[in-house]
Motif scaffolding. Structure first.
Motif, PDB file in Angstrom:
ATOM      1  N   LYS A 205       0.838  -1.195   0.000  1.00 12.51           N
ATOM      2  CA  LYS A 205       0.000   0.000   0.000  1.00 12.51           C
ATOM      3  C   LYS A 205       0.875   1.248   0.000  1.00 12.51           C
ATOM      4  O   LYS A 205       1.962   1.274   0.579  1.00 12.51           O
ATOM      5  N   GLU A 206       0.368   2.293  -0.651  1.00 14.37           N
ATOM      6  CA  GLU A 206       1.067   3.571  -0.601  1.00 14.37           C
ATOM      7  C   GLU A 206       0.992   4.139   0.817  1.00 14.37           C
ATOM      8  O   GLU A 206       0.046   3.892   1.562  1.00 14.37           O
ATOM      9  N   THR A 303     -11.724  14.802   1.047  1.00  5.87           N
ATOM     10  CA  THR A 303     -11.515  13.369   0.901  1.00  5.87           C
ATOM     11  C   THR A 303     -10.014  13.103   0.884  1.00  5.87           C
ATOM     12  O   THR A 303      -9.233  13.957   0.457  1.00  5.87           O
ATOM     13  N   VAL A 304      -9.595  11.947   1.368  1.00  6.01           N
ATOM     14  CA  VAL A 304      -8.171  11.617   1.327  1.00  6.01           C
ATOM     15  C   VAL A 304      -7.754  11.106  -0.046  1.00  6.01           C
ATOM     16  O   VAL A 304      -6.560  11.013  -0.340  1.00  6.01           O
ATOM     17  N   ASN A 305      -8.728  10.786  -0.879  1.00 11.35           N
ATOM     18  CA  ASN A 305      -8.440  10.300  -2.231  1.00 11.35           C
ATOM     19  C   ASN A 305      -9.509  10.859  -3.166  1.00 11.35           C
ATOM     20  O   ASN A 305     -10.686  10.519  -3.040  1.00 11.35           O
ATOM     21  N   GLU A 306      -9.108  11.709  -4.094  1.00 14.81           N
ATOM     22  CA  GLU A 306     -10.072  12.367  -4.970  1.00 14.81           C
ATOM     23  C   GLU A 306     -10.894  11.366  -5.775  1.00 14.81           C
ATOM     24  O   GLU A 306     -12.029  11.649  -6.156  1.00 14.81           O
ATOM     25  N   GLU A 307     -10.327  10.178  -6.027  1.00 13.79           N
ATOM     26  CA  GLU A 307     -11.076   9.177  -6.783  1.00 13.79           C
ATOM     27  C   GLU A 307     -12.289   8.672  -6.009  1.00 13.79           C
ATOM     28  O   GLU A 307     -13.233   8.161  -6.611  1.00 13.79           O
ATOM     29  N   TRP A 308     -12.287   8.794  -4.693  1.00 15.29           N
ATOM     30  CA  TRP A 308     -13.414   8.336  -3.888  1.00 15.29           C
ATOM     31  C   TRP A 308     -14.577   9.327  -3.913  1.00 15.29           C
ATOM     32  O   TRP A 308     -15.705   8.966  -3.575  1.00 15.29           O
ATOM     33  N   ASN A 361      -5.530  -1.669   5.114  1.00 13.88           N
ATOM     34  CA  ASN A 361      -4.856  -0.444   4.709  1.00 13.88           C
ATOM     35  C   ASN A 361      -4.030   0.070   5.875  1.00 13.88           C
ATOM     36  O   ASN A 361      -4.100  -0.457   6.988  1.00 13.88           O
ATOM     37  N   ILE A 366      -3.994   6.954   6.716  1.00 12.51           N
ATOM     38  CA  ILE A 366      -5.202   7.555   6.153  1.00 12.51           C
ATOM     39  C   ILE A 366      -5.798   8.570   7.139  1.00 12.51           C
ATOM     40  O   ILE A 366      -6.221   9.665   6.753  1.00 12.51           O
ATOM     41  N   GLN A 369      -3.726  11.731   7.101  1.00 13.12           N
ATOM     42  CA  GLN A 369      -3.984  12.491   5.885  1.00 13.12           C
ATOM     43  C   GLN A 369      -5.303  13.253   5.987  1.00 13.12           C
ATOM     44  O   GLN A 369      -5.422  14.394   5.535  1.00 13.12           O
TER      45      GLN A 369
END
Length: 828
Positions: A205-206, A303-308, A361, A366, A369
């Motif tokens: 995981k990143e 959001t911690v991930n724009e894709e979400w 994860n 997370i 972040q």
């Protein structure tokens, strides 16, 4: 609580500071007796064999490591001399410490995994040789304190010796998500390990979490791949199974409640200038809901991930928002009064849509972040963070993890000197609702608080319930499982945690709903036994029922928002202290879980429901007969000795302004209560070497003590501070007022917030106004090479005095002493 409202009295005068030397003594167990010649010769053979076996293993695997891993083993029910198994200047590192219980005879054996560079092959051989042939000045074998504690030495097992989780969780041939704890937080070490993962084609995981001397990476590996990593890397400290988050259960209410919404919107006043906020870390919040849109603007949705995306895909985050913004929404809807909304909301989406939602994860990464996203957008807000996402299992039972430790790092400001109040749900029982009802409350006592809610600095919220009335005609013949003011069937506890080792969890309980059961033991949830909150799709429904520890955490977040708005000058440590200080146990909870008024019984109650139910009015206001004093101070726990080494440094003495004459004027024998709460944040040292000797989890700890009624200031200082005594004095000859405390030091002195209630007569309390704050040992001192031995810590001290007679005025004489104008009491 009395009806009058007066402001708390904040003490701005600094406490008296003096050098401090502890009077506490360590209670180490003596090492086993040994035959010197036989034991020394045996360990020499063990060391040579282990080293040869490790070298042969490296040759076979073509490993290019610069050292080997050995495992040191104790006798049953004995402990290794851990501090002597590490020598940092020689790069010998203690990596982890594990205790394994033999189920046949219930004995525990301690295992310690140690990394030894090739250049230091003779380090332990030399120690054994000196043990055999050299005597100390006291004519004892040299190094006996270490050598006598070692029963066996072997080459470390490639997976088992690094596995710090339950052994039945060790992966087999099928890859699983695993936390790898590296023995260094150095960027070069981390980069080299990531390169090794690439060479071995191991998925990861990143992101990474860094702690003092530790870094955590989540990888996807099977047993053979973990063995290979142990063979090839010099920096493995631990392996643990990675965490998967829990699912959320809710019941939808599909009725259109638009008229309720319109009525409520017409009665709310929103303080648009408020800098107080509650930041919800969850599934996102849909701020298009009419009750939320003015509390949560678009710029505060993250959001911690724009894709979400930032939207709420699940409904849980929007349910959290409704209660975090309004408190008990049913009360707000049923009221005809105007409602003041004094804090804003913020949202950071940390949980994606399934199936990715339930994958392992680096949840600590997370979470950090998410905190960063909110603070970058609005850096000056007085905010509380609220998170009701927990791991789905309960295997840690108080033991720190990468997630809980990261919560502690964030709250303490270890990396950026910004302290934060973080509120966590305790997590819900893993039992089915049928088992939770039929086996209530026994099953709740064995179901542990979930990760990361064992965090030392966070406020963890369990659940009680007052919801017992069932009006739903379709549930005729059903009754509630829990009694009014009893433990909620959904709550978890710390009753099964190792005694005296981990913090009191949960610290507080809030309404979490109830279950319904019929005569045939059929169990169901129902609207009558749940709270109400905002539904994420107002086109479908404006409201939904909400329960469990998530709803409880949201209610405490609402309270914290109120306090942040009322007291913008107060630290997060102080807001936390006010919430705990205001709490009490209802009689029902006490009857459920304690048999008598002994300290042992109350210690058990703490493990079930903490300090009880907080009272917002008590947290916000004092009264004439219920006085609260607040002090925020900074203390340096440790210092360097002029002759080398490190020591405890400062203690504080608070000589409190006291209504002595008022107390002495009360009739003889009048009962009074005093409560003391001490709150501070620790920095985490979460490796599995934590807690034994100098390898501790907490950076430091603080303790409070009170003078006895017959004890002078000089006698009190000599009793608690060795540095206050003359060289030939053993103490003051006085004793602590232990009989007056409800809980006692053994029960309260865990974690990083300590609260207790003193009970006695007014005359005794009149003479007890000296409070000492002193440090105890932690890794800031014992791991001095990390450069934090001279760091100061903040703390908040809250003291309240209460008399049962509401006509007694304790407030005015203290206000006069500290130079305050006595305000007019507001009666509600």
């Amino acid at each position: 609580m009395t009806e009058g409202r007066l402001p708390h009295i904040v003490l701005t005068q600094a406490p008296e500071t003096s050098n401090y030397t502890t009077t506490r003594r360590g209670q180490g167990k003596p090492p086993p007796s040994r035959d010197r010649a036989t034991h020394g010769a045996y360990l020499q053979i063990q060391l040579n064999n282990a080293w040869e076996e490790a070298e042969n293993e490296s040759a076979v695997s073509h490993a290019t490591r610069n050292g080997i891993y050995l495992e040191f083993i104790s006798d049953p029910d004995s402990e290794l001399e851990l501090k002597s198994l590490e020598n940092l200047p020689k790069k010998i590192r203690l990596l982890n410490v594990r205790e394994i219980t033999n189920p046949d005879n219930n004995t525990r054996i301690q295992y310690a995994t140690v990394y030894i560079p090739n250049a230091q092959k003779n380090f332990f051989l030399d120690k054994v040789s000196d043990y055999l042939h050299v005597n100390t000045s006291k004519d004892k074998p040299k190094n006996a304190a270490l050598i006598n504690t070692i029963s066996n030495i072997r080459k470390a097992l490639l997976v088992d010796s690094f596995w710090s989780d339950a052994y039945d969780l060790i992966p087999t041939n099928t890859p699983e998500w695993i936390e790898v704890w590296l023995s260094s937080d150095n960027l070069t070490v981390i980069s080299a390990f990531e390169s090794l993962l690439g060479e071995q084609e191991i998925q990861f995981k990143e992101g990474i979490i860094k702690f003092p001397e530790r870094a955590v990476k989540v990888i996807y590996a099977n047993n053979a791949q973990l063995e290979k990593l142990s063979e090839l890397s010099d920096h493995i400290a631990e392996y643990r199974k990675a965490k998967i988050t829990a699912e959320f259960w809710m019941t939808l209410n599909n009725k259109d409640q638009g008229e309720w919404v319109d009525d409520l919107l017409g009665r709310i006043n929103i303080d648009l200038s408020s800098e107080a906020s509650v930041c919800i870390l969850d599934t996102g919040v849909n701020n298009g809901h009419p009750l939320i849109r003015d509390l949560l603007i678009d710029n505060d949705c993250h959001t911690v991930n724009e894709e979400w995306g930032k939207h709420d895909h699940d409904k849980h985050g929007t349910l959290m928002a409704g209660i975090s913004g309004y408190g008990n929404l049913i009360d707000a809807l049923n009221s005809t009064s105007r409602i003041e909304l004094t804090h804003n909301l913020e949202s950071v989406k940390i949980l994606p849509q399934p199936p990715e939602q339930n994958t392992a994860n680096i949840w600590g990464y997370i979470t950090s972040q998410a905190v960063s996203r909110a603070e970058i957008q609005a850096p000056n807000r007085q905010r509380s963070f609220c998170m009701a996402i927990t791991a789905e299992d309960t295997r840690d039972r108080g033991r720190p993890t990468s997630w809980s430790a990261q919560i502690d790092q964030l709250s303490s400001g270890a990396n950026d000197d910004t302290q934060r109040l973080i509120i966590l749900s305790a997590g819900n029982t893993t039992a089915s609702i049928t088992d939770a009802a039929i086996r209530y409350p026994d099953i709740q006592l064995t179901d542990s608080v979930h990760d990361p809610a064992q965090s030392w600095n966070a406020l963890t919220v369990g659940a009680y319930t007052t919801l017992t009335q069932i009006t739903d005609a379709t549930l005729n013949g059903y009754s509630s499982v829990a009694p009014e003011f009893g433990l909620s069937p959904f709550s978890t506890t710390s009753s099964t945690w190792e005694e005296n080792k981990w913090p009191i969890k949960p610290e507080l309980v809030m309404e979490g709903g109830n279950l319904a059961i019929d005569e045939s033991s059929f169990v169901t949830e129902c609207d009558d036994l749940s709270l109400l909150s905002t539904f994420y799709n107002p086109q479908q429904a404006h409201f939904s029922t909400f329960s469990m520890t998530s709803a409880a955490a949201a209610q405490l977040a609402w309270m914290s928002g109120k306090l942040n708005s009322a007291f913008p000058e107060f630290w997060p440590e102080t807001i936390r202290a006010l919430l705990v200080h205001s709490a009490s146990w209802p009689d029902t909870l006490k009857r459920q879980f304690i048999n008598d008024e002994s300290k042992t019984s109350y210690k058990h109650l703490l493990s079930v429901c903490g300090y009880g139910i907080p009272d917002l009015e008590r947290a916000l206001h004092s009264a004439k007969n219920s006085l609260t004093l607040i002090n925020q101070s900074t203390l340096q726990p440790f210092d360097k000795k002029p002759t080398g080494g490190y020591r405890t440094k400062d203690m504080h003495l608070h000589e409190l302004p006291w209504p002595k004459e008022t107390l002495l004027d009360l009739p003889h024998g009048t009962p009074v209560e005093m409560r003391i709460t001490l709150s501070y944040f620790i920095e985490a040292g979460p490796g599995e070497i934590g807690w034994k000797n100098r390898y501790r989890y907490a950076s430091h700890a603080l303790r409070f003590d009170l003078n006895s009624p017959s004890e002078s200031k000089d006698e009190f200082l000599k009793r608690i501070n060795k540095a206050a005594r003359d060289s030939d004095e053993n103490g003051s000859g006085t004793s602590s007022p232990s009989d007056h405390w409800l809980l006692g030091s053994q029960a309260r002195d865990r974690g990083s917030i300590h609260s207790d209630i003193w009970k006695g007569t007014a005359a005794d309390l009149a003479a007890s106004n000296l409070i000492g704050i002193s440090p105890t040992i932690g890794w800031w001192r014992e791991r001095s090479h990390l450069g934090k031995w001279d760091k100061a810590t903040r703390y908040s001290l809250i003291v309240s005095i209460t008399t049962p007679d509401q006509t007694v005025d304790l407030y005015t004489p203290v206000s006069i002493q500290v130079g305050l104008t006595v305000p007019v009491e507001v009666v509600v």
